[in-house]
Design a protein around this motif. Sequence first.
Motif, PDB file in Angstrom:
ATOM      1  N   PHE A 146      -2.227  -5.050  -3.334  1.00 18.47           N
ATOM      2  CA  PHE A 146      -3.319  -5.743  -4.009  1.00 18.47           C
ATOM      3  C   PHE A 146      -4.565  -4.852  -4.070  1.00 18.47           C
ATOM      4  O   PHE A 146      -5.178  -4.670  -5.134  1.00 18.47           O
ATOM      5  N   ILE A 147      -4.934  -4.263  -2.928  1.00 20.84           N
ATOM      6  CA  ILE A 147      -6.117  -3.393  -2.882  1.00 20.84           C
ATOM      7  C   ILE A 147      -5.901  -2.141  -3.720  1.00 20.84           C
ATOM      8  O   ILE A 147      -6.811  -1.679  -4.433  1.00 20.84           O
ATOM      9  N   ASP A 148      -4.681  -1.566  -3.670  1.00 22.94           N
ATOM     10  CA  ASP A 148      -4.393  -0.362  -4.464  1.00 22.94           C
ATOM     11  C   ASP A 148      -4.552  -0.629  -5.957  1.00 22.94           C
ATOM     12  O   ASP A 148      -5.076   0.220  -6.702  1.00 22.94           O
ATOM     13  N   LYS A 149      -4.099  -1.800  -6.421  1.00 25.86           N
ATOM     14  CA  LYS A 149      -4.235  -2.152  -7.836  1.00 25.86           C
ATOM     15  C   LYS A 149      -5.717  -2.296  -8.227  1.00 25.86           C
ATOM     16  O   LYS A 149      -6.113  -1.894  -9.326  1.00 25.86           O
ATOM     17  N   LEU A 150      -6.508  -2.857  -7.320  1.00 25.75           N
ATOM     18  CA  LEU A 150      -7.931  -3.002  -7.604  1.00 25.75           C
ATOM     19  C   LEU A 150      -8.627  -1.640  -7.626  1.00 25.75           C
ATOM     20  O   LEU A 150      -9.545  -1.412  -8.432  1.00 25.75           O
ATOM     21  N   ARG A 151      -8.205  -0.724  -6.746  1.00 15.86           N
ATOM     22  CA  ARG A 151      -8.826   0.608  -6.681  1.00 15.86           C
ATOM     23  C   ARG A 151      -8.667   1.385  -7.975  1.00 15.86           C
ATOM     24  O   ARG A 151      -9.533   2.192  -8.348  1.00 15.86           O
ATOM     25  N   GLN A 211      -0.968  -7.090   0.795  1.00 10.33           N
ATOM     26  CA  GLN A 211      -2.410  -6.904   0.670  1.00 10.33           C
ATOM     27  C   GLN A 211      -2.750  -5.465   0.302  1.00 10.33           C
ATOM     28  O   GLN A 211      -3.698  -5.222  -0.450  1.00 10.33           O
ATOM     29  N   LYS A 212      -1.968  -4.520   0.831  1.00 13.23           N
ATOM     30  CA  LYS A 212      -2.213  -3.114   0.490  1.00 13.23           C
ATOM     31  C   LYS A 212      -1.987  -2.865  -0.997  1.00 13.23           C
ATOM     32  O   LYS A 212      -2.781  -2.177  -1.661  1.00 13.23           O
ATOM     33  N   LEU A 251     -11.424  -6.640   2.269  1.00 13.66           N
ATOM     34  CA  LEU A 251     -10.765  -7.943   2.209  1.00 13.66           C
ATOM     35  C   LEU A 251     -10.796  -8.522   3.619  1.00 13.66           C
ATOM     36  O   LEU A 251     -10.222  -7.946   4.543  1.00 13.66           O
ATOM     37  N   SER A 252     -11.488  -9.637   3.806  1.00 13.23           N
ATOM     38  CA  SER A 252     -11.678 -10.168   5.155  1.00 13.23           C
ATOM     39  C   SER A 252     -11.575 -11.687   5.147  1.00 13.23           C
ATOM     40  O   SER A 252     -11.677 -12.335   4.104  1.00 13.23           O
ATOM     41  N   ARG A 253     -11.384 -12.239   6.347  1.00 11.76           N
ATOM     42  CA  ARG A 253     -11.380 -13.689   6.492  1.00 11.76           C
ATOM     43  C   ARG A 253     -12.812 -14.222   6.379  1.00 11.76           C
ATOM     44  O   ARG A 253     -13.752 -13.548   6.802  1.00 11.76           O
ATOM     45  N   PRO A 254     -12.986 -15.404   5.817  1.00 13.75           N
ATOM     46  CA  PRO A 254     -14.346 -15.964   5.741  1.00 13.75           C
ATOM     47  C   PRO A 254     -14.859 -16.331   7.115  1.00 13.75           C
ATOM     48  O   PRO A 254     -14.084 -16.729   7.996  1.00 13.75           O
ATOM     49  N   PHE A 255     -16.173 -16.171   7.318  1.00 14.19           N
ATOM     50  CA  PHE A 255     -16.775 -16.599   8.572  1.00 14.19           C
ATOM     51  C   PHE A 255     -16.762 -18.105   8.635  1.00 14.19           C
ATOM     52  O   PHE A 255     -17.007 -18.779   7.629  1.00 14.19           O
TER      53      PHE A 255
END
Length: 225
Positions: free
Chosen positions: A200-205, A197-198, A215-219
């Motif tokens: 993934f977020i780094d690529k998006l940044r 996940q890290k 990035l969170s779980r849906p309610f």
Amino acid sequence: MHNYISGSILSGTLNVQSLLICSITSVILGLGIGFLYRFRNTYNKGFLLTLTLLPPIVQLVIMMVNGNIGAGMAVAGAFSLVRFRSVPGNARDITNIFFAMAIGLTTGMGYLGLAITFFIFLALVELIFLISPLGSEKEGVRILRMTIPENLDYENVFDEVLDYFTESYTLQSVRTVNLGSLFELQYQVELKGGESQKEFIDKLRTRNGNLTISLSRPFPSREEL
């Protein structure tokens, strides 16, 4: 066995012994419904008390109107008003309220064996459904929120990264933030197993100008009836 399940303990005039037996059975089954409602669910003490006391209350009303068609119709109308004047609940809340009312109706007519059998059957069905994965959300489903500059063409710029790290993704909403100088995108994504996940977020940044990403779980959804 057949007489135990389908037979009624009430015959003729209502007496104190029959009333106590039916009331105790109603309270015990109401407690059972309350404990069943607690399983894998958020709850409050007041609602558990309602589920516990509803069967004996309905039972007493049914005993009092037994044989009186007009009074029975009035009681049915009163219960319908309770439903429409109360705060809407989710599907499980309403189901357990009707469960408790059905138990009260059955014990109110003296069919204790039928009430116990009905309770055991529905409790097993509910437990099996709650334990089974049927209807559960997929483990890898997440809500992705990204802030991007207003001049960034968001429609295609993240597709390569999303295709690599997710099984599927859907752009759910786009809104302006910071007085219209930025956009916030919200995706529902299903992450691939084994991917970081890290990373993934780094690529998006690297593509959103190093602005905020979450990035969170849906309610859990509350289905209202």
